[in-house]
Every structure is written in C-alpha cells, then in structure tokens.
Design a protein around this motif. Structure first.
Motif, PDB file in Angstrom:
ATOM      1  N   ASP A 238       4.836   0.965  18.686  1.00  0.00           N
ATOM      2  CA  ASP A 238       5.345  -0.646  19.249  1.00  0.00           C
ATOM      3  C   ASP A 238       4.293  -1.314  19.271  1.00  0.00           C
ATOM      4  O   ASP A 238       4.168  -2.503  18.762  1.00  0.00           O
ATOM      5  CB  ASP A 238       6.174  -0.416  20.460  1.00  0.00           C
ATOM      6  N   TYR A 241       2.888  -2.566  15.794  1.00  0.00           N
ATOM      7  CA  TYR A 241       3.822  -3.235  15.226  1.00  0.00           C
ATOM      8  C   TYR A 241       3.580  -4.981  15.588  1.00  0.00           C
ATOM      9  O   TYR A 241       3.686  -5.771  14.984  1.00  0.00           O
ATOM     10  CB  TYR A 241       5.240  -2.815  15.629  1.00  0.00           C
ATOM     11  N   THR A 263      11.475   3.213  14.543  1.00  0.00           N
ATOM     12  CA  THR A 263      10.432   2.228  14.136  1.00  0.00           C
ATOM     13  C   THR A 263      11.440   1.058  13.258  1.00  0.00           C
ATOM     14  O   THR A 263      12.155   1.264  12.858  1.00  0.00           O
ATOM     15  CB  THR A 263       9.210   2.470  13.580  1.00  0.00           C
ATOM     16  N   PHE A 265       9.281  -0.898  11.149  1.00  0.00           N
ATOM     17  CA  PHE A 265       8.589  -0.908   9.844  1.00  0.00           C
ATOM     18  C   PHE A 265       9.628  -0.412   8.881  1.00  0.00           C
ATOM     19  O   PHE A 265      10.377   0.206   8.842  1.00  0.00           O
ATOM     20  CB  PHE A 265       7.522   0.163  10.046  1.00  0.00           C
ATOM     21  N   TYR A 276       3.401   1.510   6.047  1.00  0.00           N
ATOM     22  CA  TYR A 276       4.433   0.997   6.826  1.00  0.00           C
ATOM     23  C   TYR A 276       3.941  -0.398   6.705  1.00  0.00           C
ATOM     24  O   TYR A 276       2.968  -0.821   7.239  1.00  0.00           O
ATOM     25  CB  TYR A 276       4.441   1.458   8.102  1.00  0.00           C
ATOM     26  N   LYS A 278       5.473  -4.479   8.296  1.00  0.00           N
ATOM     27  CA  LYS A 278       6.228  -5.406   9.216  1.00  0.00           C
ATOM     28  C   LYS A 278       6.979  -6.262   8.268  1.00  0.00           C
ATOM     29  O   LYS A 278       6.339  -6.917   7.664  1.00  0.00           O
ATOM     30  CB  LYS A 278       5.361  -5.919  10.213  1.00  0.00           C
TER      31      LYS A 278
END
Length: 284
Positions: A238, A241, A263, A265, A276, A278
C-alpha cells in the motif's frame, strides 16, 4: 562472552523476541532460524555489555536505546547482491517501462526511480549505469534515483561505493574504466556517480518515512516481501502504491508475485516478466 550471554534462548524468550522484532520491522523468523537468531542476539548482548537477555531485551522493549535496536536490525538482516542482477528487468525498464511512463499525459521532464531495499548499493548504481550507457533519452530528463534500506551499515557501504571483484564481475572492462577507480580494497564508484544517488535508511513499515517518497515513476522492490507475513506485505505494498505517480510501475523479484496480497495495481506481462502498474485514473 559470559555464560548468560551465550546461552540459547528459551522457547518463550525466542517467541517474545520474534514477536517484538516483527512489530518493529515486519520480518518474522521461523524456528529454522533459531541458531542464526540466537547467535546474533548473544553477540549483541556481549557488545552492549548488558550481561543477559532479560536486561538487554527489557531495554529494547522500553525504547531506551534506539541505537542498540539499529545494531540489532543490522545484525539480523542479510544483504547479498551484485551489479547487473536480473538484467532482464533492466532491459525492460529501458525498452518498455520508461517510454510508457513518460507517455502519460502531463508527465514532467523528470524521472524518479526508487530502489528498496538497496542493500549495499549495487542495484541503484546498476540502474544509473544502464541509463547512462543505454538510454538514448538520458540527457532529456532530470533523473533522480533513491536507494533505501533498513540496514544503516548497508547505507554507509552504498554511499562509500567500494565493491569486491565478485560484485563487479558482470561489468565489462570499459564500464569499470569509465565509472570505477581500482583501489587496493576493490573497485570504487567515481565520486560524481556516488553523489548523484540519494541513499537513506528507511523502514518499509514506517508510514511516516515512506510518505516522504512521492511522485515516483518506477520502484524496484525485489526479494524483500518474501520476508514479510501477509499483513506486513499488504502495508508495504500500500505504501509503495501511494508513492507512485499514476501510471508508475513496481518491479518485484523474478520469482515473486502479489498473488496473495489484495492490491489496486494492474498486472502486466512484458517479455516473460510480471510488473505492476498503478492505474492512470481511479484506484484509491
């Protein structure tokens, strides 16, 4: 070493210590690590001069000696790496990921890359070398590279930039001649490159420290989450991210995944690697 300091911990002492260390770092030790943990604790008790486990551990739990806690973290974290490790991901960074990131509408003329954990610095220096040598757009952008680790000794070594023959074994002679100086103790990164990377000690579960990293384009977090349980892993993911810009990417180790971690992602596959991203819109 005194008999008390060298004694193996009881089951309850070991369990209490492991729970304490987990709360502080997110790292949990199994019973298979008993000998390793016992030996490192005995060494720290002797070095601190506190005589026995009870006195030493009580001081740690009362936060009376943050310096001793850092010594303990340094002793119990294992760091081993070398230059140009998992080069497939570095190829992917230059060939695919950076163009994707910089193609996001409104992206500024800067690139921000974070290596965590950076250990003794080989990974962030490897990223810098690949950018300098192989990225045709390197002169078009302001580039910031951050290297963070929980181990203060590793941060000191990264800043010093001195490496053994084994660490640089994958680097050709021409690279060494341009970016290293050979010394009696090994190979030292030239000062200009050493000063270009921002090395800091950071605990991945310290939310205040993690929030200092914002607008990151690419994070390399390889082979760290395997030491965390699901709760600590979720907290760390987290935080990573939140540190990324929309459209930014997270690299993990080649054998790692976020399969067990809820998640936000998006998962992408490039050249056999899982990365991954965002989302550029939405998310949290």
């Amino acid at each position: 070493m005194s008999a008390e300091a060298s004694a193996v911990l009881s089951e309850s002492e070991y369990d209490n210590f492991c729970e304490f260390f987990y709360r502080k770092t997110g790292i949990r030790f199994s019973n298979q690590k008993r000998y390793f943990v016992d030996k490192r604790i005995a060494d720290r008790i002797t070095e601190s001069g506190r005589g026995n486990f009870g006195i030493w551990f009580r001081s740690l739990r009362l936060d009376n000696d943050p310096e001793e806690l850092q010594h303990l973290v340094d002793a119990l974290t294992v760091n081993e790496t070398y230059f140009y490790r998992e080069t497939e991901q570095l190829d992917l960074l230059l060939g695919k990921i950076l163009p994707e990131v910089l193609n996001v509408p409104g992206h500024p003329d800067e690139v921000r890359i974070w290596s965590m954990p950076c250990s003794s610095g080989e990974e962030p220096y490897s990223i810098a070398l690949r950018l300098l040598e192989d990225w045709e757009d390197v002169d078009r952008y302001d580039i910031s590279i951050f290297g963070t680790d929980i181990d203060s000794k590793m941060i000191q070594r990264a800043r010093a930039g001195l490496y053994s023959e084994r660490s640089v074994q994958k680097l050709g002679r021409s690279l060494r001649s341009r970016y290293f100086q050979q010394e009696k103790q090994g190979w030292r990164i030239v000062e200009e490159l050493r000063s270009s990377i921002d090395f800091r000690r950071v605990n991945a579960l310290d939310r205040t420290a993690m929030r200092r990293f914002q607008d990151i384009d690419v994070i390399f977090c390889r082979n760290m989450l395997i030491y965390f349980d699901d709760l600590s892993r979720r907290k760390c993911v987290d935080a990573l991210y939140d540190a990324l810009r929309p459209g930014g990417y997270l690299f993990m180790g080649m054998s790692e995944s976020l399969g067990r971690v809820p998640t936000h992602f998006d998962v992408e596959r490039h050249r056999g690697s899982i990365v991954y991203r965002k989302p550029m819109k939405g998310g949290r």
